[in-house]
Design an enzyme around this catalytic site. Structure first.
Site, PDB file in Angstrom:
ATOM      1  N   ARG A 310       0.832  -1.026  -0.077  1.00 49.43           N
ATOM      2  CA  ARG A 310       0.072   0.173  -0.158  1.00 49.43           C
ATOM      3  C   ARG A 310       0.922   1.597  -0.064  1.00 49.43           C
ATOM      4  O   ARG A 310       0.442   2.270  -0.292  1.00 49.43           O
ATOM      5  CB  ARG A 310      -0.890  -0.115   0.838  1.00 49.43           C
ATOM      6  CG  ARG A 310      -2.112   1.015   1.653  1.00 49.43           C
ATOM      7  CD  ARG A 310      -3.090   1.188   2.212  1.00 49.43           C
ATOM      8  NE  ARG A 310      -3.965  -0.263   1.624  1.00 49.43           N
ATOM      9  CZ  ARG A 310      -5.044   0.425   1.194  1.00 49.43           C
ATOM     10  NH1 ARG A 310      -5.792   1.780   0.865  1.00 49.43           N
ATOM     11  NH2 ARG A 310      -6.120  -0.740   0.988  1.00 49.43           N
ATOM     12  N   GLU A 737      -9.930   5.961   7.485  1.00 47.30           N
ATOM     13  CA  GLU A 737      -8.184   6.462   7.276  1.00 47.30           C
ATOM     14  C   GLU A 737      -7.572   7.809   6.394  1.00 47.30           C
ATOM     15  O   GLU A 737      -7.075   8.100   7.145  1.00 47.30           O
ATOM     16  CB  GLU A 737      -7.775   5.136   6.496  1.00 47.30           C
ATOM     17  CG  GLU A 737      -7.497   4.062   7.026  1.00 47.30           C
ATOM     18  CD  GLU A 737      -7.131   2.463   6.580  1.00 47.30           C
ATOM     19  OE1 GLU A 737      -6.047   2.329   6.339  1.00 47.30           O
ATOM     20  OE2 GLU A 737      -7.930   1.973   5.345  1.00 47.30           O
TER      21      GLU A 737
END
Length: 807
Positions: A310, A737
């Protein structure tokens, strides 16, 4: 609680009154014992023996469990089972689990732990990324992405930057530390109450450790006092320890860490070290970016490969990069195994390109917000002629998308980039240009205090990048009085997931919120769940709840039409506990459910949802790892003292894309909290180890999280309007997030302020420090000490420039 309208948090009253029950608040089962984990005293070496006779001799001590007492296999881990639950030879970190002392009280267990004779053989530890690279101490394999010809693009660039960036770890510091309660039942069954984001992982790990079927184990989550990723995989260790003791002693056992234990035994956000080369045109468009990133995984794999992936996926952040070469590698060090943390590698990746963007703006004398705007995905304001294509041969299928600046480094199509709109609206509403000019004027007349204004856009991918995890289930039960029990696979950690599921359920069934009871998440109600993580809790579970409720509603619709005399079942409406035909008769939802029971119509349903189209080829570095992207931008204003390096955040303006918000008040809270948590990571939260690998910052006296005084004096948050997202439940978008990364704007603001200390020391002929190549040097986290060093460095280089100019 109405969908798309501001609403209370479903547990708000319980939170403030103390009525909300967490694991340690549950009634004490008869015969409850306490388990105390004991960790390794060294960071690297071997466990030779554990003498437990003296500990077992203490009154009130029931057991000291070691690896040899595990009936199944002694290995756990969320991706690779590379961690022994209890050490069975090699020792890799201070605090690695060695033993579990079980006794009548915590005091007795502590006394017994002091009596343990732990014999070890110590070896020199590896405690930094640099030392791990030198020792070839790696975790997993490299991940690479390539496009175009980086070397050729760098060679022809008007501006070339070489950079190096370090970002530190961050402790989760959830209010409720790791906690679990295991209660043995009949026929070898076991109930585990755990503060976890991933009950199914605990179920599977406990079954493997205890050598039994998963069906024998039920894991339930009452609620969590915070998680932030720290309870995605690492709650498993302590829950399984409690299960091991409960099975061994046939009595309930609770394991609950204090703050010192929690910080020493659990992993953190991954520290990163990155090197990059970047090329820009004279008008600020990036043409090439080469990045090598190294993530400190700690001593075991945990979730590190996915976190590293990621980070690479977010090295581009919001910007189209024609020529690129990205490579990421994880290293193994002798610290607690690092794990998931809000953003999951994305923040560390974004920091790299944002450093390059800030430096390019400073070198080229372009407003930093404007330079960023010129690099957004999608056709820019100057038109297609400004598009720079990669060097080398191009595939015919991707050429049109490249011309439109729509392909990410991993070749996912960005067909709905909302950043140009967010950029224009935020800078207009926050009066950016005037404020920037005012700050520059203030800095020119203020020698000891400087201000800075920093802008930061974000593009954050939403989905688990491992496609199999993108699934969720729900179970909805309707009773004959019209009340509803709602079960879903997501866990509540204070983020408001249950509130959103309530709103969806109420909307789909047409009932009022008080008619619905959200049940504790449990593996015997919804099996094989994914973790509540990756900002996907509402997307996945919300869709599953919607499908389950819709099945019940449509099953009831023909009967409802009969009861109210509606000519067409399609005209029957369900709302506010009523069932009616517009302009016609009505009945209550309770009357309908009673009639349905009498007609033997099923009043329960399961819902299941799997996100479509998620696929990624790691070897090729191509695919579609995300269902969609969340966008946002922040503008942060700071004031910095040149005498102490202390700073204050004066004002924050945020415009964030949450789609058509399910509950705007909940989403605003997530945005504010995410920003503050990111602010802590970047400015105050500093982890320090000694040379033997002992964590020195393991409590609030030595580890500084943001407090009320660190919050912005003026905090303005707006949600992007008219922003419904296709193919997501009720047009919403994830919000957990992405807002954390908006805090990176504080770095840009601090750079602006620190640059003022150099510019004020220059002669008028030099105009400004930035125009003369004086870039601020700023370490992360930007503690007062780091800021003061940056200020002094800026002043020193400014003085040297004055002397050089005079000569």
């Amino acid at each position: 609680m109405t969908l798309h309208q501001p609403s209370h948090h479903e547990s708000a009253h319980g939170h403030v009154s103390g009525a909300a029950r967490y694991v340690d608040d549950l009634p004490r089962p008869p015969g409850l014992l306490v388990g105390l984990p004991v960790g390794s005293p060294i960071a690297c070496g071997r466990l030779l023996a554990v003498g437990r006779a003296a500990a077992l001799a203490l009154p009130g001590v029931h057991a000291v469990l070691l690896a040899s007492d595990i009936p199944g296999h002694n290995r756990i881990g969320p991706i690779v089972h590379d961690e022994p639950l209890l050490a069975d030879g090699p020792l890799h970190a201070v605090g690695q689990l060695v033993a579990l002392v079980v006794g009548e009280s915590l005091a007795v267990c502590r006394a017994a732990a002091q009596k343990l004779e732990i014999s070890v053989e110590e070896a020199p530890p590896i405690l930094s990324i640099a030392d791990a690279i030198a020792a070839s101490s790696y975790l997993g394999t490299p991940h690479r992405m390539r496009r175009g010809d980086v070397e050729a693009a760098l060679a022809s660039a008007a501006l070339r930057l070489d950079g190096e960036l370090r970002s530190g770890g961050q402790d989760h510091f959830y209010l409720e530390t790791q906690a679990a309660l295991a209660i043995p039942g009949e026929d070898g069954s076991l109930e585990i109450q755990s503060s976890t984001q991933h009950p199914s992982e605990i179920q599977s790990a406990a079954a493997e450790i205890l050598a039994c079927d998963r069906s024998r184990i039920v894991v339930q989550v009452p609620r969590m006092g915070g998680g932030f990723g720290g309870k995605e995989s690492q709650a498993t260790h302590f829950a399984v320890l409690a299960a091991l003791a409960a099975r061994a002693l046939a009595r309930p056992v609770k394991v609950w860490l204090n703050r010192d234990q929690d910080m020493q035994m659990t992993g953190k956000r991954h520290p990163f070290w990155s090197r990059y080369r970047a090329g820009f045109t004279a008008d600020g468009r990036i043409t090439a970016l080469e990045v090598f990133i190294f993530a400190d995984g700690g001593w075991s794999i945990d979730l590190t490969p996915a976190i590293l992936d990621r980070a690479l996926f977010h090295l581009d952040n919001s910007y189209y990069i024609p020529n690129l070469a990205f490579e990421g590698r994880a290293v193994r060090t002798n610290t607690a195994s690092n794990t998931a943390f809000r953003g999951f590698g994305g923040p560390q990746g974004m920091l790299v390109i944002e450093d390059a963007m800030s430096r390019a703006a400073e070198r080229l004398g372009i407003d930093p917000a404007e330079l960023r705007r010129r690099n957004y995905y999608g056709p820019d304001a100057e038109g297609a002629a400004a598009v720079i294509l990669p060097e080398g041969p191009l595939e015919p299928a991707v050429l049109p998308l490249l011309r439109q600046r729509r392909l990410t480094p991993y070749y996912q199509d960005i067909d709905d980039c909302r950043l140009p709109r967010i950029h224009a609206e935020l800078l207009r509403d926050a009066d950016y240009a005037a404020r920037r000019a005012e700050i520059d004027a203030f800095n020119a007349r203020s020698p000891l205090v400087k201000r800075g204004l920093g802008f930061m856009p974000i593009k954050f991918g939403i989905s688990f990048t491992n496609s199999v995890l993108n699934q969720a289930g729900a179970l909805v039960l309707v009773y004959t009085d019209g009340s509803v029990q709602l079960n879903h696979g997501g866990t509540e950690m204070g983020q408001g997931l249950h509130s959103k599921m309530l709103a969806i359920c109420a909307h789909e069934l047409g009932v009022r919120e008080p008619q619905i009871r959200v049940m504790p998440t449990a593996t015997d109600k919804v099996p094989n769940t994914s973790a509540t993580a990756a900002s996907s809790g509402s997307d996945l579970n919300g869709a599953a709840v919607q499908l389950a409720c819709a099945e019940i509603r449509e099953r009831l619709r023909p009967l409802a039409a009969e009861l109210i005399g509606a000519s067409d079942p399609a005209r029957v409406c369900f709302a506010e506990g009523r069932v009616f035909e517009p302009g016609g008769r009505e009945t209550s939802f309770a009357e309908l459910t009673r009639a349905a029971w009498a007609r033997r119509i099923a009043l329960s349903a399961t819902g299941y949802y799997a996100t479509p189209g998620i696929v990624y080829d790691r070897e090729a570095g191509r695919g579609k790892p995300f269902h969609y992207f969340a966008y946002g931008a922040a503008l942060t204003e700071v004031e910095v003292s040149g005498l102490t390096g202390e700073h204050r955040v004066l004002r924050v303006d945020i415009l964030h894309d949450v789609g058509h918000s399910l509950l705007p008040s909940i989403d605003r809270g997530q945005i504010e909290g995410g920003y503050i948590q990111g602010l802590g990571w970047l400015t105050s939260e500093e982890l320090v180890w000694d040379r033997r690998g002992q964590l020195l910052t393991h409590g609030p006296s030595t580890y500084k999280i943001p407090a009320v005084g660190d919050a912005p004096e003026d905090f303005r948050v707006a949600l992007l309007t008219s922003a419904a997202q296709d193919s997501v439940v009720h047009g919403s978008k994830a919000v957990g997030e992405p807002p954390l990364m908006l805090a990176i704007s504080v770095i840009a603001a601090l750079r602006h302020a620190i640059a003022g200390f150099g510019a004020s020391g220059l002669t008028s002929g030099l105009a400004s420090g930035l125009a003369s190549g004086l870039e601020p040097h700023l370490a992360i986290p930007c503690t007062p000490e780091a800021i003061l060093r940056g200020i002094e460095d800026m002043r020193t280089r400014a003085r040297a420039q004055i002397i050089s100019a005079a000569e």
